[in-house]
Design a protein around this motif. Structure first.
Motif, mmCIF file in Angstrom:
data_model
loop_
_atom_site.group_PDB
_atom_site.id
_atom_site.type_symbol
_atom_site.label_atom_id
_atom_site.label_comp_id
_atom_site.label_asym_id
_atom_site.label_seq_id
_atom_site.Cartn_x
_atom_site.Cartn_y
_atom_site.Cartn_z
ATOM 1 N N ALA A 109 -6.877 -2.411 -0.051
ATOM 2 C CA ALA A 109 -8.017 -2.219 -0.955
ATOM 3 C C ALA A 109 -7.674 -1.211 -2.051
ATOM 4 O O ALA A 109 -8.057 -1.390 -3.224
ATOM 5 N N TYR A 110 -6.935 -0.161 -1.691
ATOM 6 C CA TYR A 110 -6.510 0.806 -2.710
ATOM 7 C C TYR A 110 -5.590 0.148 -3.738
ATOM 8 O O TYR A 110 -5.647 0.457 -4.938
ATOM 9 N N LEU A 111 -4.731 -0.757 -3.283
ATOM 10 C CA LEU A 111 -3.878 -1.493 -4.217
ATOM 11 C C LEU A 111 -4.723 -2.306 -5.186
ATOM 12 O O LEU A 111 -4.488 -2.313 -6.397
ATOM 13 N N LYS A 112 -5.700 -3.022 -4.621
ATOM 14 C CA LYS A 112 -6.584 -3.840 -5.456
ATOM 15 C C LYS A 112 -7.337 -2.976 -6.466
ATOM 16 O O LYS A 112 -7.624 -3.415 -7.592
ATOM 17 N N ASN A 113 -7.629 -1.738 -6.083
ATOM 18 C CA ASN A 113 -8.355 -0.812 -6.948
ATOM 19 C C ASN A 113 -7.418 -0.007 -7.856
ATOM 20 O O ASN A 113 -7.851 0.908 -8.545
ATOM 21 N N HIS A 114 -6.119 -0.363 -7.822
ATOM 22 C CA HIS A 114 -5.098 0.284 -8.654
ATOM 23 C C HIS A 114 -4.981 1.781 -8.377
ATOM 24 O O HIS A 114 -4.782 2.580 -9.300
ATOM 25 N N GLU A 115 -5.082 2.155 -7.102
ATOM 26 C CA GLU A 115 -4.870 3.541 -6.682
ATOM 27 C C GLU A 115 -3.585 3.588 -5.859
ATOM 28 O O GLU A 115 -3.595 3.630 -4.631
ATOM 29 N N LYS A 116 -2.480 3.584 -6.575
ATOM 30 C CA LYS A 116 -1.163 3.425 -5.958
ATOM 31 C C LYS A 116 -0.816 4.557 -4.993
ATOM 32 O O LYS A 116 -0.312 4.305 -3.883
ATOM 33 N N ASN A 117 -1.053 5.792 -5.406
ATOM 34 C CA ASN A 117 -0.689 6.932 -4.564
ATOM 35 C C ASN A 117 -1.448 6.932 -3.238
ATOM 36 O O ASN A 117 -0.881 7.243 -2.186
ATOM 37 N N GLU A 118 -2.742 6.597 -3.307
ATOM 38 C CA GLU A 118 -3.545 6.524 -2.085
ATOM 39 C C GLU A 118 -3.027 5.428 -1.162
ATOM 40 O O GLU A 118 -2.949 5.596 0.056
ATOM 41 N N ALA A 119 -2.677 4.287 -1.754
ATOM 42 C CA ALA A 119 -2.154 3.167 -0.969
ATOM 43 C C ALA A 119 -0.842 3.557 -0.288
ATOM 44 O O ALA A 119 -0.651 3.303 0.906
ATOM 45 N N LEU A 120 0.062 4.186 -1.040
ATOM 46 C CA LEU A 120 1.361 4.585 -0.485
ATOM 47 C C LEU A 120 1.210 5.601 0.644
ATOM 48 O O LEU A 120 1.936 5.561 1.639
ATOM 49 N N LYS A 121 0.276 6.517 0.483
ATOM 50 C CA LYS A 121 0.033 7.534 1.507
ATOM 51 C C LYS A 121 -0.323 6.873 2.838
ATOM 52 O O LYS A 121 0.212 7.227 3.898
ATOM 53 N N ILE A 122 -1.219 5.904 2.796
ATOM 54 C CA ILE A 122 -1.638 5.218 4.026
ATOM 55 C C ILE A 122 -0.520 4.330 4.564
ATOM 56 O O ILE A 122 -0.289 4.275 5.778
ATOM 57 N N LEU A 123 0.183 3.650 3.663
ATOM 58 C CA LEU A 123 1.276 2.771 4.094
ATOM 59 C C LEU A 123 2.375 3.549 4.814
ATOM 60 O O LEU A 123 2.949 3.060 5.792
ATOM 61 N N ARG A 124 2.663 4.756 4.352
ATOM 62 C CA ARG A 124 3.693 5.584 5.013
ATOM 63 C C ARG A 124 3.226 6.003 6.410
ATOM 64 O O ARG A 124 4.036 6.069 7.348
ATOM 65 N N GLU A 125 1.932 6.267 6.550
ATOM 66 C CA GLU A 125 1.394 6.596 7.873
ATOM 67 C C GLU A 125 1.506 5.395 8.807
ATOM 68 O O GLU A 125 1.864 5.542 9.988
ATOM 69 N N ILE A 126 1.205 4.212 8.294
ATOM 70 C CA ILE A 126 1.303 2.983 9.093
ATOM 71 C C ILE A 126 2.750 2.735 9.505
ATOM 72 O O ILE A 126 3.042 2.364 10.647
ATOM 73 N N GLU A 127 3.688 2.960 8.547
ATOM 74 C CA GLU A 127 5.106 2.730 8.820
ATOM 75 C C GLU A 127 5.607 3.627 9.948
ATOM 76 O O GLU A 127 6.400 3.203 10.797
ATOM 77 N N GLN A 128 5.153 4.866 9.975
ATOM 78 C CA GLN A 128 5.629 5.831 10.966
ATOM 79 C C GLN A 128 5.036 5.590 12.345
ATOM 80 O O GLN A 128 5.624 5.987 13.361
ATOM 81 N N ASN A 129 3.885 4.939 12.389
ATOM 82 C CA ASN A 129 3.250 4.665 13.679
ATOM 83 C C ASN A 129 3.708 3.321 14.227
ATOM 84 O O ASN A 129 4.150 2.443 13.487
ATOM 85 N N ASP A 130 3.599 3.185 15.520
ATOM 86 C CA ASP A 130 3.946 1.919 16.161
ATOM 87 C C ASP A 130 2.757 0.975 16.009
ATOM 88 O O ASP A 130 1.929 0.827 16.902
#
Length: 218
Positions: free
Chosen positions: A182-203
């Motif tokens: 949703a952040y990507l769709k809203n063009h909020e790249k930094n917010e999207a990346l922050k969450i994606l990095r958290e997802i990547e680090q978690n199983d």
């Protein structure tokens, strides 16, 4: 003042008889003054033209910087729009939901989920809104309806609430993923990346997708 200066000068050097030349001297001084004024005017014009050139140069630089900045934003937006189109699919309806979490199922909820399953997101959203105290297991579907209807700000608010409830909720991982989307769709790249990095680090079920998406956005 000029006349007085000329007279005093002539008297000092003892040339009283040359007083008749005052007009000549005055003309000479006036001519010299005109030349000085003309020179000053030319210098002023040169300075003004130089100032204009500086202003034009600065304006050109500002225009170029504005264009480059706009192009950078445009490219970022295109990149995020492409990523959204590639990685977004609505959450598949889980038909087993009815067998857990709730003893009785409101008819309005049954209709909402049926409409959701058929892709009738506008009708489903209206049904979800009519349900008071909607069970948290179904809120994720309401958020997806909002994304589908391009009501991204409300979707982000709802998904943030789900994420804030913690991992105890059944759809915590889904809520995190769709919040990033949703952040990507809203063009909020930094917010999207922050969450994606958290997802990547978690199983997480979305860890691999998150890793791929991060690479595309960087």
């Amino acid at each position: 003042n000029i006349d007085k200066l000329i007279v005093n000068t002539i008297r000092r050097v003892g040339h009283e008889r040359d007083m008749q030349d005052i007009e000549t001297l005055r003309s000479h001084i006036a001519m010299r003054g005109d030349n000085i004024a003309r020179a000053q005017l030319q210098e002023h014009e040169v300075s003004k033209n130089r100032f204009k050139r500086i202003i034009i140069s600065l304006s050109s630089i500002a225009a170029i910087l504005t264009i480059l900045f706009s192009l950078n934003i445009y490219n970022d937006y295109r990149q995020m729009d492409k990523a959204f189109s590639t990685y977004y699919t609505p959450l598949e309806y889980d038909s087993n939901l009815f067998s857990r979490g709730m003893e009785t199922i409101p008819s309005e909820l049954t209709i909402a989920l049926e409409e959701y399953a058929q892709g009738h997101y506008s009708i489903a959203l209206q049904k979800f809104k009519n349900i008071q105290d909607l069970n948290e297991n179904y809120i994720i579907y309401k958020a997806i309806c909002l994304i589908e209807l391009n009501n991204i700000s409300d979707a982000i608010t709802l998904l943030n609430e789900l994420v804030a409830d913690g991992e105890s909720t059944e759809y915590h991982q889904d809520a995190n993923w769709y919040l990033a989307i949703a952040y990507l769709k809203n063009h909020e790249k930094n917010e999207a990346l922050k969450i994606l990095r958290e997802i990547e680090q978690n199983d997480s079920a979305y860890s691999i997708k998150a890793k791929e998406l991060i690479k595309e956005l960087q």
